[in-house]
Write an enzyme that holds these catalytic residues in place. Structure first.
Site, short mmCIF file in Angstrom:
data_model
loop_
_atom_site.label_atom_id
_atom_site.label_comp_id
_atom_site.label_asym_id
_atom_site.label_seq_id
_atom_site.Cartn_x
_atom_site.Cartn_y
_atom_site.Cartn_z
N LYS A 12 28.35 51.16 40.64
CA LYS A 12 27.02 50.49 41.51
C LYS A 12 26.44 49.66 40.43
O LYS A 12 26.32 49.78 39.43
CB LYS A 12 26.28 51.77 42.19
CG LYS A 12 26.72 52.26 43.26
CD LYS A 12 25.81 52.94 44.09
CE LYS A 12 26.33 53.75 45.26
NZ LYS A 12 25.50 54.62 45.73
N HIS A 57 12.88 61.64 49.18
CA HIS A 57 13.37 62.23 47.79
C HIS A 57 12.47 63.44 47.50
O HIS A 57 12.80 64.71 47.32
CB HIS A 57 13.84 61.63 46.83
CG HIS A 57 15.07 60.50 47.03
ND1 HIS A 57 14.85 59.21 46.69
CD2 HIS A 57 16.15 60.59 47.52
CE1 HIS A 57 15.91 58.65 47.08
NE2 HIS A 57 16.81 59.33 47.63
N SER A 74 16.68 54.37 49.97
CA SER A 74 16.45 53.64 48.70
C SER A 74 16.72 52.01 49.05
O SER A 74 15.96 51.18 48.80
CB SER A 74 17.10 54.10 47.62
OG SER A 74 16.67 55.44 47.10
P1 ADP Z 1 19.63 56.82 49.22
O1 ADP Z 1 20.15 55.74 48.46
O2 ADP Z 1 20.36 57.19 50.80
O3 ADP Z 1 18.38 57.44 49.20
P2 ADP Z 1 20.34 59.03 47.25
O4 ADP Z 1 21.77 59.04 46.46
O5 ADP Z 1 19.40 58.60 46.09
O6 ADP Z 1 20.60 57.89 48.52
O7 ADP Z 1 20.08 60.35 47.81
C1 ADP Z 1 20.49 61.57 47.16
C2 ADP Z 1 20.20 62.56 48.36
O8 ADP Z 1 18.82 62.53 49.05
C3 ADP Z 1 21.12 62.37 49.50
O9 ADP Z 1 21.66 63.78 50.07
C4 ADP Z 1 20.33 61.94 50.62
O10 ADP Z 1 21.00 62.20 52.01
C5 ADP Z 1 18.98 62.44 50.45
N1 ADP Z 1 17.85 61.65 51.00
C6 ADP Z 1 17.72 60.32 50.70
N2 ADP Z 1 16.57 59.86 51.41
C7 ADP Z 1 16.30 61.04 52.10
C8 ADP Z 1 14.98 61.21 53.30
N3 ADP Z 1 14.30 60.15 53.73
N4 ADP Z 1 14.90 62.48 53.64
C9 ADP Z 1 15.89 63.50 53.35
N5 ADP Z 1 16.86 63.32 52.55
C10 ADP Z 1 17.07 62.17 51.89
#
Ligand code: ADP
Length: 162
Positions: A41, A17, A128
């Site tokens: 959630k 992120h 996450s």
């Molecule tokens: P997650 O639980 O999959 O981390 P989030 O809802 O917190 O999901 O993710 C927010 C955004 O960040 C989404 O567009 C997700 O695809 C993107 N994202 C999450 N982890 C990564 C990563 N390692 N690299 C690139 N983008 C990411």
């Protein structure tokens, strides 16, 4: 003034992120990290905890703001007068879901563009969920999240197990 929103659950925020936030902040005048308060959630961290963690980790980025939102992303974007949504893509599995959401959002609000940023290769596996899974078995999460977040995750997980 180009204002973008990077929405997500960020439960908890990872290096993946933070990488997207840093790169996206260079593409717009202002980037709002939108932390979703999703009542369906059952998050590990409360909305206030997630917002404050991200604020601390992004305080060096002058054009980044962190805010929480509830409900539809398009409504949040209208309220903030944002023209762009940033989403991160890790693999094809992300793509299927993301393209559907992007289309749905565009039908609702055609002025809003969704921009996909590809993950940095070294974070392509990171989510996450992976962080929580490793932490719950006492694994090393130092390659997944910033050092200051580790004790917060461990405390939450230990509390849950009691
Ligand atoms: P997650 O639980 O999959 O981390 P989030 O809802 O917190 O999901 O993710 C927010 C955004 O960040 C989404 O567009 C997700 O695809 C993107 N994202 C999450 N982890 C990564 C990563 N390692 N690299 C690139 N983008 C990411």
């Amino acid at each position: 003034m180009k204002r973008a929103i990077y929405p997500g659950s960020f439960d908890p925020i990872t290096f993946g992120h933070l990488d997207i936030i840093t790169r996206a902040s260079k593409l717009c005048d202002e980037l709002i990290v939108g932390v979703l308060n999703n009542k369906q959630k059952n998050p590990l961290f409360s909305i206030d905890e997630r917002v404050s963690m991200i604020k601390e980790l992004t305080e060096n980025l002058d054009n980044v703001r962190v805010e929480c939102f509830e409900g539809l992303l398009v409504d949040f974007a209208k309220e903030k007068d944002a023209q762009v949504i940033i989403r991160g893509l890790r693999a094809v599995t992300d793509f299927e879901n993301e393209i559907q959401l992007a289309h749905a959002n565009r039908v609702q609000y055609p002025q809003l563009e969704t921009i996909f940023m590809t993950t940095s290769l070294k974070y392509a596996y990171l989510s996450s969920t992976v962080v929580k899974e490793f932490a719950s078995y006492g694994g090393d999460i130092s390659l997944f999240v910033p050092a200051q977040v580790i004790p917060l995750i461990e405390a939450k997980i230990n509390n849950k197990e009691k």
